[in-house]
Motif scaffolding. Structure first.
Motif, short mmCIF file in Angstrom:
data_model
loop_
_atom_site.label_atom_id
_atom_site.label_comp_id
_atom_site.label_asym_id
_atom_site.label_seq_id
_atom_site.Cartn_x
_atom_site.Cartn_y
_atom_site.Cartn_z
N GLY A 10 0.83 -1.24 -0.03
CA GLY A 10 0.13 0.03 0.02
C GLY A 10 0.89 1.19 -0.19
O GLY A 10 2.18 0.99 -0.12
N ALA A 11 0.30 2.36 0.32
CA ALA A 11 0.80 3.57 0.48
C ALA A 11 0.90 4.38 1.63
O ALA A 11 -0.23 4.35 2.34
N VAL A 12 2.01 4.62 2.13
CA VAL A 12 2.11 5.03 3.51
C VAL A 12 3.20 6.28 3.46
O VAL A 12 3.98 6.59 2.51
N GLN A 13 3.17 7.03 4.55
CA GLN A 13 3.98 8.19 4.72
C GLN A 13 5.28 7.73 5.38
O GLN A 13 5.21 6.62 6.28
N ALA A 14 6.36 8.37 5.04
CA ALA A 14 7.54 8.06 5.87
C ALA A 14 7.47 8.09 7.14
O ALA A 14 6.86 8.78 7.85
N GLY A 15 8.03 6.97 7.89
CA GLY A 15 7.81 6.72 9.36
C GLY A 15 6.73 5.78 9.60
O GLY A 15 6.53 5.34 10.79
N GLY A 16 5.80 5.45 8.61
CA GLY A 16 4.91 4.44 8.79
C GLY A 16 5.27 3.05 8.90
O GLY A 16 6.67 2.60 8.59
N SER A 17 4.30 2.31 8.82
CA SER A 17 4.50 0.74 8.88
C SER A 17 3.51 0.03 8.03
O SER A 17 2.37 0.36 7.86
N LEU A 18 4.09 -1.11 7.60
CA LEU A 18 3.24 -1.99 6.71
C LEU A 18 3.65 -3.42 7.14
O LEU A 18 4.83 -3.53 7.44
N ARG A 19 2.72 -4.40 7.17
CA ARG A 19 2.87 -5.89 7.34
C ARG A 19 2.58 -6.62 5.97
O ARG A 19 1.40 -6.39 5.61
N THR A 122 4.55 2.02 -1.54
CA THR A 122 5.11 3.18 -1.74
C THR A 122 4.97 4.09 -0.62
O THR A 122 4.01 4.25 0.08
N VAL A 123 6.06 4.65 -0.45
CA VAL A 123 6.63 5.20 0.73
C VAL A 123 6.43 7.04 0.45
O VAL A 123 7.54 7.15 -0.36
#
Length: 125
Positions: A10-19, A122-123
């Protein structure tokens, strides 16, 4: 037939997390290495993290301390927990399996025999 299906991108902002998750089937985990690889546009595919049947793990230097690979052998699911994401982590992420009795794993894409279709991460900064 080995089948690998990735999900969780997915799409996240810098500093975020994904699994990320990879549902795997068609092989015996006791004779395999399985891991995550990624490829950004215009760049070569690179290893991110791999895990062997004994639970030993290898990580790329760029993700050490931020990403964690794990597997649920009962459910045949591989995970990649990604924390403190950076824009340079943006890539298509692939799950891959090497069928081997070598006794140790390597984090080199060319060693891996079977690949999933990938999931996009995508970050943004």
């Amino acid at each position: 037939q080995v089948q690998l299906v990735e999900s969780g991108g997915g799409a996240v902002q810098a500093g975020g997390s994904l699994r990320l998750s990879c549902a795997a089937s068609g092989y015996t985990y006791r004779s395999a290495c399985i891991g995550w690889f990624r490829q950004a546009p215009g760049k070569k595919r690179e290893g991110v993290a791999v895990i062997g049947s004994d639970g030993d793990t290898l990580y790329a230097d760029s993700v050490k301390g931020r990403f964690t690979i794990s597997q649920d052998n009962a459910k045949n699911i591989l995970y990649l927990q990604m924390n403190s994401l950076k824009p340079e982590d943006t890539a298509m992420y692939y799950c891959a399996v090497e069928l081997t009795s070598r006794g140790y794993c390597v984090i080199v894409p060319s060693f891996y025999d079977y690949w999933g279709q990938g999931t996009q991460v995508t970050v943004s900064s």
